[in-house]
Design a protein around this motif. Structure first.
Motif, PDB file in Angstrom:
ATOM      1  N   TRP A  93       5.727  14.126  -0.324  1.00  0.00           N
ATOM      2  CA  TRP A  93       5.350  13.380  -1.529  1.00  0.00           C
ATOM      3  C   TRP A  93       6.262  12.175  -1.740  1.00  0.00           C
ATOM      4  O   TRP A  93       5.799  11.117  -2.174  1.00  0.00           O
ATOM      5  N   LEU A 128       4.659   8.525  -2.124  1.00  0.00           N
ATOM      6  CA  LEU A 128       4.829   7.718  -3.340  1.00  0.00           C
ATOM      7  C   LEU A 128       5.580   6.423  -3.064  1.00  0.00           C
ATOM      8  O   LEU A 128       5.298   5.396  -3.684  1.00  0.00           O
ATOM      9  N   LEU A 187       2.849   4.150  -1.558  1.00  0.00           N
ATOM     10  CA  LEU A 187       1.538   4.185  -2.214  1.00  0.00           C
ATOM     11  C   LEU A 187       0.938   2.788  -2.311  1.00  0.00           C
ATOM     12  O   LEU A 187       1.612   1.830  -2.682  1.00  0.00           O
ATOM     13  N   ASP A 200      -3.940   2.117  -5.676  1.00  0.00           N
ATOM     14  CA  ASP A 200      -4.164   3.546  -5.863  1.00  0.00           C
ATOM     15  C   ASP A 200      -3.608   3.993  -7.211  1.00  0.00           C
ATOM     16  O   ASP A 200      -2.692   3.377  -7.765  1.00  0.00           O
ATOM     17  N   PHE A 209      -1.940   7.374  -8.896  1.00  0.00           N
ATOM     18  CA  PHE A 209      -1.378   8.711  -8.671  1.00  0.00           C
ATOM     19  C   PHE A 209      -0.763   9.131  -9.996  1.00  0.00           C
ATOM     20  O   PHE A 209       0.295   8.659 -10.381  1.00  0.00           O
ATOM     21  N   ASP A 210      -1.484   9.980 -10.725  1.00  0.00           N
ATOM     22  CA  ASP A 210      -1.040  10.445 -12.032  1.00  0.00           C
ATOM     23  C   ASP A 210      -0.678  11.918 -11.965  1.00  0.00           C
ATOM     24  O   ASP A 210      -1.223  12.665 -11.135  1.00  0.00           O
ATOM     25  N   PHE A 215      -1.850  17.111 -10.558  1.00  0.00           N
ATOM     26  CA  PHE A 215      -1.852  15.691 -10.215  1.00  0.00           C
ATOM     27  C   PHE A 215      -3.232  15.258  -9.757  1.00  0.00           C
ATOM     28  O   PHE A 215      -4.075  16.093  -9.411  1.00  0.00           O
ATOM     29  N   TRP A 266      -4.813  11.864  -7.264  1.00  0.00           N
ATOM     30  CA  TRP A 266      -4.541  10.668  -6.464  1.00  0.00           C
ATOM     31  C   TRP A 266      -5.890  10.046  -6.149  1.00  0.00           C
ATOM     32  O   TRP A 266      -6.758  10.703  -5.566  1.00  0.00           O
ATOM     33  N   ARG A 277      -8.211  11.552  -3.481  1.00  0.00           N
ATOM     34  CA  ARG A 277      -7.575  11.931  -2.222  1.00  0.00           C
ATOM     35  C   ARG A 277      -6.657  13.136  -2.387  1.00  0.00           C
ATOM     36  O   ARG A 277      -6.203  13.433  -3.471  1.00  0.00           O
ATOM     37  N   GLY A 278      -6.339  13.736  -1.243  1.00  0.00           N
ATOM     38  CA  GLY A 278      -5.324  14.778  -1.225  1.00  0.00           C
ATOM     39  C   GLY A 278      -5.813  16.070  -0.614  1.00  0.00           C
ATOM     40  O   GLY A 278      -7.005  16.323  -0.529  1.00  0.00           O
TER      41      GLY A 278
END
Length: 120
Positions: free
Chosen positions: A52, A56, A59, A63, A65-66, A78, A80, A95-96
């Motif tokens: 990660w 990050l 990134l 994008d 990512f929250d 999370f 993404w 994503r992910g």
């Protein structure tokens, strides 16, 4: 007692929590569902956190990512998301986890809302 959950942009200092959430959710979802010989039971939250941190740090600027931050419990989830790698106008991706949902869908991120239906 219910914890308040704040949705906010992920930070590098969230990576340890992200590693724990990812490993716990993945193993919890798959143990008992697929043969254990197909799982990497040596995968640790520290290894996941390292991944990660790299993600990050690199990134894509478009994008999102929250994280879901539950006060004293830290990060508990999370999302993404970003533009489709297929470069189709009006289509995005969540994503992910080795799987990507593609399509126009509801993504609520700070300052923007996109609507539609995902295609898995």
């Amino acid at each position: 007692m219910n914890a308040e959950i704040a949705i906010r942009a992920a930070r590098l200092d969230d990576c340890d929590d992200l590693g724990l959430v990812t490993v716990a959710a993945s193993l919890g979802a798959f143990i008992g569902q697929i043969p254990e010989r197909m799982l990497d039971l040596t995968w640790t939250p520290a290894q996941s956190a390292s991944g990660w941190r790299k993600l990050l740090a690199e990134l894509h600027p478009h994008d999102v990512f929250d994280v879901a931050d539950a006060e004293e419990h830290g990060v508990v989830g999370f999302v993404w998301a970003g533009a489709s790698v297929r470069q189709v106008a009006g289509v995005g991706e969540i994503r992910g986890g080795g799987r990507t949902a593609t399509g126009p869908f509801d993504v609520l991120a700070p300052g923007r809302l996109h609507q539609g239906e995902p295609e898995l």
